[in-house]
Design an enzyme around this catalytic site. Sequence first.
Site, mmCIF file in Angstrom:
data_model
loop_
_atom_site.group_PDB
_atom_site.id
_atom_site.type_symbol
_atom_site.label_atom_id
_atom_site.label_comp_id
_atom_site.label_asym_id
_atom_site.label_seq_id
_atom_site.Cartn_x
_atom_site.Cartn_y
_atom_site.Cartn_z
ATOM 1 N N HIS A 8 0.832 -1.203 0.000
ATOM 2 C CA HIS A 8 0.000 0.000 0.000
ATOM 3 C C HIS A 8 0.866 1.254 0.000
ATOM 4 O O HIS A 8 1.530 1.559 0.987
ATOM 5 C CB HIS A 8 -0.894 -0.038 1.243
ATOM 6 C CG HIS A 8 -1.853 1.102 1.354
ATOM 7 N ND1 HIS A 8 -1.709 2.094 2.296
ATOM 8 C CD2 HIS A 8 -2.966 1.400 0.648
ATOM 9 C CE1 HIS A 8 -2.705 2.952 2.191
ATOM 10 N NE2 HIS A 8 -3.482 2.559 1.187
ATOM 11 N N HIS A 50 -1.324 10.884 -2.763
ATOM 12 C CA HIS A 50 -2.629 10.550 -2.195
ATOM 13 C C HIS A 50 -3.482 11.782 -1.946
ATOM 14 O O HIS A 50 -4.656 11.834 -2.324
ATOM 15 C CB HIS A 50 -2.449 9.788 -0.882
ATOM 16 C CG HIS A 50 -3.746 9.481 -0.195
ATOM 17 N ND1 HIS A 50 -4.344 10.358 0.687
ATOM 18 C CD2 HIS A 50 -4.566 8.404 -0.275
ATOM 19 C CE1 HIS A 50 -5.481 9.840 1.118
ATOM 20 N NE2 HIS A 50 -5.638 8.656 0.554
#
Length: 250
Positions: A8, A50
């Site tokens: 991740h 992100h």
Amino acid sequence: MRPEVVAHRGASAHRAEHTLGAYELAIEQGADAFECDVRVSRDGQLVCVHDRRIDRTSNGRGVVSELTVSRMAHLDFSGWHHQTHERGVLTLDALLGLAKDSSVRLFVETKHPVRYAGLVEAKLVALLARHGLNAPEDKQNSPVVMMSFSSAAVRRVREAAPRVPTVLLFDRLPKRLGSGMLPPWADHAGPDVRLLRRHSDYVARAAEHGHDTYCWTVDDPADVELCARAGVRYVATNRPADTRSRLDQG
């Protein structure tokens, strides 16, 4: 079958997220796949960030969509995580190159809402085409998987590149998803691990409708074991080595 371990944002518990160092470490830690988030920069490039802004993950400030890649090239995107400084924003083009060279699958999440709306999906499909990845022979072995919380975004990619597999991400379980059925443009279910703690039978319900499950973000050993018991196919984790070790022991 052991769930596949997806790094991740790279091995982001040990290296700054979305840096080459984080993804290179993920390879060393035995990750089966990478996960990244992408946004469109001001000059139309897909960059792995992100947040809407770069403030948290760099020594710069500003909104990604208002900054060019060249403007971000001199910024430090790793020092905040107390590691060797890595300058410049990571582009998806560079990460695709690493994934291809390492034979590691790449899960790409397009972020929404964004200023450029569907442009991020159009840019993604175009970049995959340049790498020869927009029309894999079969979805099971596709080197790239597209993901989003936006059902419309997933649908756009399905229409533009129908052979690229997709994941519909979600952090709540409305009635329309509770049965395990997904919209026809989504191949895999992408629940938050917190949902599985309350609805561990969801994975089986999704499987009844032909959907594998991608679960995020799974770091706690108890959650790793939960995913393994439930039959989750892909486990996204910030700690690839620890998660893989726990799964191998189980």
